[in-house]
Scaffold this motif. Sequence first.
Motif, mmCIF file in Angstrom:
data_model
loop_
_atom_site.group_PDB
_atom_site.id
_atom_site.type_symbol
_atom_site.label_atom_id
_atom_site.label_comp_id
_atom_site.label_asym_id
_atom_site.label_seq_id
_atom_site.Cartn_x
_atom_site.Cartn_y
_atom_site.Cartn_z
ATOM 1 N N LYS A 6 0.848 -1.215 0.000
ATOM 2 C CA LYS A 6 0.000 0.000 0.000
ATOM 3 C C LYS A 6 0.871 1.247 0.000
ATOM 4 N N GLY A 7 1.936 1.215 0.799
ATOM 5 C CA GLY A 7 2.869 2.339 0.834
ATOM 6 C C GLY A 7 3.521 2.532 -0.525
ATOM 7 N N GLN A 8 3.891 1.419 -1.167
ATOM 8 C CA GLN A 8 4.560 1.518 -2.474
ATOM 9 C C GLN A 8 3.609 2.031 -3.555
ATOM 10 N N GLN A 9 2.335 1.634 -3.433
ATOM 11 C CA GLN A 9 1.338 2.139 -4.392
ATOM 12 C C GLN A 9 1.218 3.662 -4.251
ATOM 13 N N LEU A 10 1.252 4.123 -2.993
ATOM 14 C CA LEU A 10 1.196 5.571 -2.746
ATOM 15 C C LEU A 10 2.438 6.259 -3.319
ATOM 16 N N LEU A 11 3.598 5.630 -3.083
ATOM 17 C CA LEU A 11 4.839 6.202 -3.601
ATOM 18 C C LEU A 11 4.747 6.393 -5.124
ATOM 19 N N LEU A 12 4.218 5.368 -5.820
ATOM 20 C CA LEU A 12 4.127 5.460 -7.281
ATOM 21 C C LEU A 12 3.100 6.504 -7.706
ATOM 22 N N THR A 13 2.001 6.584 -6.952
ATOM 23 C CA THR A 13 0.972 7.577 -7.292
ATOM 24 C C THR A 13 1.560 8.982 -7.180
ATOM 25 N N MET A 14 2.352 9.220 -6.128
ATOM 26 C CA MET A 14 2.950 10.542 -5.956
ATOM 27 C C MET A 14 4.034 10.786 -7.003
ATOM 28 N N TYR A 15 4.846 9.770 -7.244
ATOM 29 C CA TYR A 15 5.946 9.887 -8.201
ATOM 30 C C TYR A 15 5.396 10.197 -9.597
ATOM 31 N N ASN A 16 4.252 9.575 -9.926
ATOM 32 C CA ASN A 16 3.667 9.766 -11.260
ATOM 33 C C ASN A 16 2.643 10.893 -11.305
ATOM 34 N N CYS A 17 2.440 11.574 -10.211
ATOM 35 C CA CYS A 17 1.453 12.662 -10.163
ATOM 36 C C CYS A 17 1.874 13.761 -11.150
ATOM 37 N N PRO A 18 0.963 14.226 -12.006
ATOM 38 C CA PRO A 18 1.350 15.261 -12.976
ATOM 39 C C PRO A 18 1.648 16.615 -12.341
ATOM 40 N N LYS A 19 1.273 16.788 -11.079
ATOM 41 C CA LYS A 19 1.574 18.053 -10.388
ATOM 42 C C LYS A 19 2.938 17.934 -9.706
#
Length: 263
Positions: free
Chosen positions: A87-100
């Motif tokens: 779950k933490g890693q999914q969050l990390l990827l979501t933030m890393y790939n966030c267009p903002k």
Amino acid sequence: MIYSYLRFEKTDFDGVFKLVIDRPNALNALNSDVIAELQSFFEKIVNDCSIKAIVLTGGGEKSFVAGADIKEMVNLTAQDSMNFARKGQQLLLTMYNCPKPIIAAVNGYALGGGFEMSLCCDMIFASENAKFGFPEVTLGIIPGFGGTQILRRLVGEKAAKYLILSGEIISAAEAYRMNVVNRLFKTPEEVVNGAVEFAAKIAKNSPSSVAYAKKAVNVSFDLSMERGLEYESSLFGTLFNTEDQKEGMKAFIEKRKAEFKGK
Ligand code: CO8
């Protein structure tokens, strides 16, 4: 958006927002609820054109994030702990790939999962009292929120092993020397203000350019030079279909400031 552990605040600058992880009694440690709130937050804002840049920081003056919640992890089974890390890693990827663009304003401890959280942001600004490190090996575990992967990519194998195998906690100045920190500030208040001002500079640029530039740099870690260049030219070309490209170049020729719409 209403959250128990997050505060999302406007700043004086158009499109620039502060996101505060606000659990100061536990030095903002990441429990499942904090992780779920962050995941929901970063999923919701992807298409919100009013948000152009985010400064992520920790509530209270002592800590950015002092890691994953040890009290929650202490009795986890192997399967549950793997799910927690996923779950933490999914969050990390979501933030890393966030267009903002996301700037971490590190105002105190950034340990374990907190260090990882700062590493998945696009830039790290730190106050002099900031401390970075991976104490996981002193707890009988290893970083599980992407630290082994992302730190190696950032500082190289030897420096990553130096920190991850020792559990050594380093100062903001040392993290700056290792190229982990972009800019240093005296106080926790100054680091947040400095990050907001820098975010405001980014927010004036074309949001599409900023998002594509972030994407292009991110993929460079995983692609050969040839594939990376191909990817860069495809994004470069796509931007010529946007109004922002027309406005940006026209404004230059007309000697005025561009007004970008993110389209
Ligand atoms: N988890 C839970 N509670 C914490 C944490 C934490 N990581 N860090 C601090 N707290 C709590 C303390 O227990 C204390 O609570 P209480 O008052 O109820 O006892 C309160 O916050 C204040 O902390 P201290 O009294 O310890 O404050 P000090 O100033 O004396 O010390 C330190 C500050 C040095 C930061 C100390 O609190 C500390 O060592 N904290 C733990 C740091 C750490 O080991 N972090 C790594 C955790 S493991 C991890 O992050 C793995 C991530 C992998 C999976 C991620 C998936 C998301």
